[in-house]
Design an enzyme around this catalytic site. Sequence first.
Site, PDB file in Angstrom:
ATOM      1  N   GLY A  11      26.679   1.822  39.123  1.00 55.07           N
ATOM      2  CA  GLY A  11      26.254   3.036  38.433  1.00 55.07           C
ATOM      3  C   GLY A  11      25.587   2.809  37.094  1.00 55.07           C
ATOM      4  O   GLY A  11      25.577   3.694  36.243  1.00 55.07           O
ATOM      5  N   SER A  12      24.993   1.634  36.893  1.00 54.94           N
ATOM      6  CA  SER A  12      24.349   1.389  35.595  1.00 54.94           C
ATOM      7  C   SER A  12      23.159   2.323  35.393  1.00 54.94           C
ATOM      8  O   SER A  12      22.894   2.776  34.277  1.00 54.94           O
ATOM      9  CB  SER A  12      23.913  -0.071  35.477  1.00 54.94           C
ATOM     10  OG  SER A  12      22.781  -0.333  36.287  1.00 54.94           O
ATOM     11  N   ASN A  13      22.451   2.644  36.474  1.00 56.53           N
ATOM     12  CA  ASN A  13      21.335   3.593  36.333  1.00 56.53           C
ATOM     13  C   ASN A  13      21.857   4.991  36.028  1.00 56.53           C
ATOM     14  O   ASN A  13      21.285   5.702  35.193  1.00 56.53           O
ATOM     15  CB  ASN A  13      20.481   3.583  37.597  1.00 56.53           C
ATOM     16  CG  ASN A  13      19.467   2.448  37.585  1.00 56.53           C
ATOM     17  OD1 ASN A  13      18.490   2.490  36.853  1.00 56.53           O
ATOM     18  ND2 ASN A  13      19.701   1.432  38.380  1.00 56.53           N
ATOM     19  N   MET A  89      23.466   3.722  48.527  1.00 54.02           N
ATOM     20  CA  MET A  89      23.042   2.827  49.608  1.00 54.02           C
ATOM     21  C   MET A  89      23.144   3.486  50.990  1.00 54.02           C
ATOM     22  O   MET A  89      23.655   2.900  51.932  1.00 54.02           O
ATOM     23  CB  MET A  89      23.877   1.539  49.582  1.00 54.02           C
ATOM     24  CG  MET A  89      23.819   0.818  48.262  1.00 54.02           C
ATOM     25  SD  MET A  89      22.141   0.601  47.659  1.00 54.02           S
ATOM     26  CE  MET A  89      21.660  -0.827  48.601  1.00 54.02           C
ATOM     27  N   LEU A  92      19.272   9.348  53.592  1.00 52.46           N
ATOM     28  CA  LEU A  92      19.476  10.792  53.747  1.00 52.46           C
ATOM     29  C   LEU A  92      18.736  11.248  55.001  1.00 52.46           C
ATOM     30  O   LEU A  92      17.646  10.767  55.299  1.00 52.46           O
ATOM     31  CB  LEU A  92      18.935  11.541  52.532  1.00 52.46           C
ATOM     32  CG  LEU A  92      19.464  11.109  51.147  1.00 52.46           C
ATOM     33  CD1 LEU A  92      18.813  11.960  50.067  1.00 52.46           C
ATOM     34  CD2 LEU A  92      20.981  11.200  51.086  1.00 52.46           C
ATOM     35  N   HIS A 108      14.026   2.153  43.185  1.00 55.39           N
ATOM     36  CA  HIS A 108      14.033   1.026  44.122  1.00 55.39           C
ATOM     37  C   HIS A 108      13.629  -0.219  43.334  1.00 55.39           C
ATOM     38  O   HIS A 108      12.635  -0.179  42.578  1.00 55.39           O
ATOM     39  CB  HIS A 108      13.048   1.294  45.273  1.00 55.39           C
ATOM     40  CG  HIS A 108      12.953   0.156  46.238  1.00 55.39           C
ATOM     41  ND1 HIS A 108      13.917  -0.100  47.183  1.00 55.39           N
ATOM     42  CD2 HIS A 108      11.998  -0.790  46.392  1.00 55.39           C
ATOM     43  CE1 HIS A 108      13.565  -1.168  47.884  1.00 55.39           C
ATOM     44  NE2 HIS A 108      12.396  -1.609  47.429  1.00 55.39           N
ATOM     45  N   THR A 140      11.259  10.833  50.414  1.00 56.82           N
ATOM     46  CA  THR A 140      10.718  11.530  51.591  1.00 56.82           C
ATOM     47  C   THR A 140      11.418  10.914  52.812  1.00 56.82           C
ATOM     48  O   THR A 140      12.226   9.999  52.681  1.00 56.82           O
ATOM     49  CB  THR A 140       9.185  11.294  51.695  1.00 56.82           C
ATOM     50  OG1 THR A 140       8.951   9.879  51.686  1.00 56.82           O
ATOM     51  CG2 THR A 140       8.455  11.935  50.527  1.00 56.82           C
ATOM     52  N   ASP A 144      12.035   4.441  51.262  1.00 60.27           N
ATOM     53  CA  ASP A 144      11.254   3.832  50.164  1.00 60.27           C
ATOM     54  C   ASP A 144       9.754   4.079  50.316  1.00 60.27           C
ATOM     55  O   ASP A 144       8.936   3.227  49.963  1.00 60.27           O
ATOM     56  CB  ASP A 144      11.520   2.307  50.116  1.00 60.27           C
ATOM     57  CG  ASP A 144      12.989   2.011  49.915  1.00 60.27           C
ATOM     58  OD1 ASP A 144      13.440   0.950  50.417  1.00 60.27           O
ATOM     59  OD2 ASP A 144      13.678   2.831  49.302  1.00 60.27           O
TER      60      ASP A 144
HETATM   61  C1  GRF Z   1      19.699  -1.466  41.236  1.00 62.09           C
HETATM   62  O1  GRF Z   1      18.948  -2.646  41.413  1.00 62.09           O
HETATM   63  C2  GRF Z   1      18.925  -0.317  41.831  1.00 62.09           C
HETATM   64  O2  GRF Z   1      17.529  -0.513  41.786  1.00 62.09           O
HETATM   65  C3  GRF Z   1      19.381  -0.309  43.248  1.00 62.09           C
HETATM   66  O3  GRF Z   1      20.779  -0.557  43.154  1.00 62.09           O
HETATM   67  C4  GRF Z   1      20.969  -1.537  42.101  1.00 62.09           C
HETATM   68  C5  GRF Z   1      22.238  -1.244  41.353  1.00 62.09           C
HETATM   69  O4  GRF Z   1      22.072  -0.059  40.655  1.00 62.09           O
HETATM   70  N1  GRF Z   1      19.078   0.939  43.868  1.00 62.09           N
HETATM   71  P1  GRF Z   1      23.262   0.575  39.739  1.00 62.09           P
HETATM   72  O5  GRF Z   1      23.679  -0.492  38.734  1.00 62.09           O
HETATM   73  O6  GRF Z   1      24.402   0.941  40.670  1.00 62.09           O
HETATM   74  O7  GRF Z   1      22.616   1.754  39.085  1.00 62.09           O
END
Ligand code: GRF
Length: 202
Positions: A11-13, A89, A92, A108, A140, A144
Amino acid sequence: KRVVAFISGSGSNMLTLAKACAAADFPAEIVAVFSDKPDAGGLEKAQALGIPTFVFPRKDFASKEAHEEAILAELDRQRPDIICLAGYMRLLSGRFIARYEGRILNIHPSLLPLFPGLDTHRRAIDAGMKIAGCTVHFVTEGMDEGPAIVQAAVPVLAGDTPADLAARVLTVEHQAYPLALRLMAEGSVRMENGRAVATETG
Ligand code: GRF
């Protein structure tokens, strides 16, 4: 604008988006975090920020349809304007995407259309790429394949392992996603006829 983030892992994003949303002038707030994984590290990060979390373990449901049904029921209750897939991951279904057409973003870890799918950093290194990066795009039906909103690039350095490259790309993911969300939330970009278009107000 109300945002629901979907995670499956660290979940860093999502965390980066939540921090960006905390700025007074940012036109969006993360109202909930959804995950298909009870042990997703990002759930604790969201809870530490006081963001409601909802977990939908796939094994609790008899089918993909039932799983998605439960997710959509809660998602509709959250009344999201924008959905941000952030390390989610799971694909949908077309039905899900149609329900929120033009309002689902994904990040992505490659410069699409290069390297859709998994294991992007190893594939970029094996292909001898000297540049790599990430793409924030509209979701969509195809995996990707949606139109790109923001891309960010990094160099591939001699001797890079996939982990080295992943770490370097992740740093620019954390810049690209908040920018893309801001553009979406302020109405500067939208999807039209399958393309990302800038709006005059932007
Ligand atoms: C990241 O590389 C993102 O691009 C991919 O999942 C990886 C981990 O993301 N979709 P996060 O740290 O869980 O946000």
